[in-house]
Write an enzyme that holds these catalytic residues in place. Sequence first.
Site, PDB file in Angstrom:
ATOM      1  N   HIS A  84       0.819   4.818 -15.186  1.00 34.58           N
ATOM      2  CA  HIS A  84       1.684   3.757 -15.691  1.00 34.58           C
ATOM      3  C   HIS A  84       2.303   2.967 -14.540  1.00 34.58           C
ATOM      4  O   HIS A  84       3.121   3.506 -13.800  1.00 34.58           O
ATOM      5  CB  HIS A  84       2.786   4.409 -16.542  1.00 34.58           C
ATOM      6  CG  HIS A  84       3.726   3.454 -17.186  1.00 34.58           C
ATOM      7  ND1 HIS A  84       5.079   3.477 -16.963  1.00 34.58           N
ATOM      8  CD2 HIS A  84       3.505   2.437 -18.066  1.00 34.58           C
ATOM      9  CE1 HIS A  84       5.660   2.538 -17.691  1.00 34.58           C
ATOM     10  NE2 HIS A  84       4.727   1.893 -18.363  1.00 34.58           N
ATOM     11  N   ARG A  85       1.873   1.746 -14.379  1.00 37.23           N
ATOM     12  CA  ARG A  85       2.278   0.884 -13.243  1.00 37.23           C
ATOM     13  C   ARG A  85       1.906   1.566 -11.925  1.00 37.23           C
ATOM     14  O   ARG A  85       2.606   1.431 -10.922  1.00 37.23           O
ATOM     15  CB  ARG A  85       3.773   0.569 -13.286  1.00 37.23           C
ATOM     16  CG  ARG A  85       4.293   0.129 -14.661  1.00 37.23           C
ATOM     17  CD  ARG A  85       5.769  -0.221 -14.671  1.00 37.23           C
ATOM     18  NE  ARG A  85       6.293  -0.271 -16.033  1.00 37.23           N
ATOM     19  CZ  ARG A  85       7.565  -0.439 -16.367  1.00 37.23           C
ATOM     20  NH1 ARG A  85       8.479  -0.605 -15.425  1.00 37.23           N
ATOM     21  NH2 ARG A  85       7.950  -0.470 -17.621  1.00 37.23           N
ATOM     22  N   GLU A 119      -2.727   1.468 -15.037  1.00 37.92           N
ATOM     23  CA  GLU A 119      -2.104   0.561 -16.003  1.00 37.92           C
ATOM     24  C   GLU A 119      -1.229  -0.394 -15.210  1.00 37.92           C
ATOM     25  O   GLU A 119      -0.520   0.018 -14.279  1.00 37.92           O
ATOM     26  CB  GLU A 119      -1.245   1.344 -17.005  1.00 37.92           C
ATOM     27  CG  GLU A 119      -0.726   0.499 -18.179  1.00 37.92           C
ATOM     28  CD  GLU A 119       0.621  -0.185 -17.984  1.00 37.92           C
ATOM     29  OE1 GLU A 119       1.006  -1.010 -18.807  1.00 37.92           O
ATOM     30  OE2 GLU A 119       1.293   0.088 -16.956  1.00 37.92           O
ATOM     31  N   ASP A 154       0.783  -4.667 -15.445  1.00 37.80           N
ATOM     32  CA  ASP A 154       1.220  -5.778 -16.294  1.00 37.80           C
ATOM     33  C   ASP A 154       0.905  -7.105 -15.606  1.00 37.80           C
ATOM     34  O   ASP A 154       0.956  -7.187 -14.383  1.00 37.80           O
ATOM     35  CB  ASP A 154       2.734  -5.657 -16.520  1.00 37.80           C
ATOM     36  CG  ASP A 154       3.116  -4.247 -16.929  1.00 37.80           C
ATOM     37  OD1 ASP A 154       2.913  -3.907 -18.100  1.00 37.80           O
ATOM     38  OD2 ASP A 154       3.570  -3.470 -16.062  1.00 37.80           O
ATOM     39  N   HIS A 157       5.682  -6.358 -13.727  1.00 38.91           N
ATOM     40  CA  HIS A 157       6.099  -6.005 -15.087  1.00 38.91           C
ATOM     41  C   HIS A 157       6.978  -7.070 -15.736  1.00 38.91           C
ATOM     42  O   HIS A 157       6.741  -7.514 -16.854  1.00 38.91           O
ATOM     43  CB  HIS A 157       6.840  -4.661 -15.088  1.00 38.91           C
ATOM     44  CG  HIS A 157       7.276  -4.245 -16.456  1.00 38.91           C
ATOM     45  ND1 HIS A 157       8.497  -4.617 -16.992  1.00 38.91           N
ATOM     46  CD2 HIS A 157       6.648  -3.525 -17.422  1.00 38.91           C
ATOM     47  CE1 HIS A 157       8.592  -4.126 -18.216  1.00 38.91           C
ATOM     48  NE2 HIS A 157       7.493  -3.454 -18.501  1.00 38.91           N
ATOM     49  N   GLU A 184      -2.221  -4.889 -19.119  1.00 41.13           N
ATOM     50  CA  GLU A 184      -1.327  -5.323 -20.202  1.00 41.13           C
ATOM     51  C   GLU A 184      -0.968  -6.798 -20.038  1.00 41.13           C
ATOM     52  O   GLU A 184      -0.382  -7.204 -19.025  1.00 41.13           O
ATOM     53  CB  GLU A 184      -0.041  -4.477 -20.235  1.00 41.13           C
ATOM     54  CG  GLU A 184       0.809  -4.919 -21.426  1.00 41.13           C
ATOM     55  CD  GLU A 184       2.126  -4.175 -21.602  1.00 41.13           C
ATOM     56  OE1 GLU A 184       2.342  -3.130 -20.967  1.00 41.13           O
ATOM     57  OE2 GLU A 184       2.948  -4.696 -22.382  1.00 41.13           O
ATOM     58  N   LYS A 219       1.485  -9.374 -20.811  1.00 39.47           N
ATOM     59  CA  LYS A 219       2.863  -9.383 -21.290  1.00 39.47           C
ATOM     60  C   LYS A 219       3.097 -10.506 -22.279  1.00 39.47           C
ATOM     61  O   LYS A 219       4.002 -10.433 -23.106  1.00 39.47           O
ATOM     62  CB  LYS A 219       3.828  -9.478 -20.106  1.00 39.47           C
ATOM     63  CG  LYS A 219       4.054  -8.132 -19.434  1.00 39.47           C
ATOM     64  CD  LYS A 219       4.664  -7.146 -20.430  1.00 39.47           C
ATOM     65  CE  LYS A 219       5.053  -5.817 -19.808  1.00 39.47           C
ATOM     66  NZ  LYS A 219       5.275  -4.783 -20.841  1.00 39.47           N
ATOM     67  N   ASP A 260       3.839   8.155 -15.624  1.00 37.86           N
ATOM     68  CA  ASP A 260       4.283   7.778 -14.275  1.00 37.86           C
ATOM     69  C   ASP A 260       3.879   8.853 -13.265  1.00 37.86           C
ATOM     70  O   ASP A 260       4.020   8.666 -12.060  1.00 37.86           O
ATOM     71  CB  ASP A 260       5.821   7.689 -14.226  1.00 37.86           C
ATOM     72  CG  ASP A 260       6.396   6.670 -15.203  1.00 37.86           C
ATOM     73  OD1 ASP A 260       5.733   5.654 -15.464  1.00 37.86           O
ATOM     74  OD2 ASP A 260       7.525   6.892 -15.687  1.00 37.86           O
TER      75      ASP A 260
HETATM   76  O1  G3P Z   1       0.981  -0.139 -21.798  1.00 35.53           O
HETATM   77  C1  G3P Z   1       2.026   0.335 -22.517  1.00 35.53           C
HETATM   78  C2  G3P Z   1       3.344   0.274 -21.809  1.00 35.53           C
HETATM   79  O2  G3P Z   1       3.140   0.036 -20.446  1.00 35.53           O
HETATM   80  C3  G3P Z   1       4.244  -0.759 -22.416  1.00 35.53           C
HETATM   81  O3  G3P Z   1       5.534  -0.705 -21.900  1.00 35.53           O
HETATM   82  O4  G3P Z   1       7.372  -1.747 -20.642  1.00 35.53           O
HETATM   83  O5  G3P Z   1       5.976  -0.040 -19.558  1.00 35.53           O
HETATM   84  O6  G3P Z   1       5.039  -2.280 -19.995  1.00 35.53           O
HETATM   85  P1  G3P Z   1       5.983  -1.223 -20.465  1.00 35.53           P
HETATM   86 CA    CA Z   2       2.874  -1.981 -19.235  1.00 39.23          CA
END
Ligand code: G3P
Ligand code: CA
Length: 239
Positions: A4-5, A31, A33, A46, A105, A107, A227
């Site tokens: 995640h990120r 992952e 954004d 993000h 992702e 946004k 994470d």
């Molecule tokens: O990909 C799902 C998740 O990343 C969405 O929430 O705020 O972490 O981008 P956020």
């Molecule tokens: Ca995300």
Amino acid sequence: MIAHRGASAYAPENTLAAFELAVEQGADMLEFDVHLSADDQPVVIHDETLGRTTSGAGRVRDHSLRELKRLDAGSWRDVRFRGQRLQSLQEVLERFRTRIGFAVELKAGSAVYPGIEDRVVSLLEIYDVVDRTLVLSFDHAALAAVARSNPGLARAALLEPRTRLPENITAVTPRGATAVGLPARLVTEQRVRAARAADLDLYIWTVNDPARMDSLIEWGVRGIITDRPDVLRSRPRFA
Ligand code: G3P
Ligand code: CA
């Protein structure tokens, strides 16, 4: 196993430092954004604004890629990450395309960033990563635009944490999505079962607790967004 990120528990989110660490820790996908710069370049960050994670201020959309590349995207987290830069989508694909998959992702779609879907899809095609990429978005119209641009791309409709969700989640899954993304607090075994019965891949974010990872693995979700890829990798199923 989706970072995640990047491995964002240990390094500034959405930077090369976090992405390289995710690769080292054995993640299957990064992952991240995406927003558009003033000169319409997809940029990996993000927030729609720069203040939280960079040395800049204001909206991403009001800066050219050239201006964005001058900013520091690491110091906010720790001085040892000083010098980390914002990355364009192109730079990330160029650097990682043979090493890992991508969970991109959007946004926002064309309502906010005209043409973003085509720009992103064309980069994914140019770098030949369509079959190792999942496009995710809360903006379901953006996913439909992605499908029109390249129907072969996997597309996950993200469902809002606020949503009052039925146990049969396929009832609220937009047509055309190949997958669903659910926040961890909305996952139940029954919802996982409903998705599996409908042949819909289920992705869960953000899961950092080992016991929670174990139940999701047992229930058979398609992807866990974390994470802490090292923690997920250490679970018995992956060891
Ligand atoms: O990909 C799902 C998740 O990343 C969405 O929430 O705020 O972490 O981008 P956020
Ligand atoms: Ca995300």
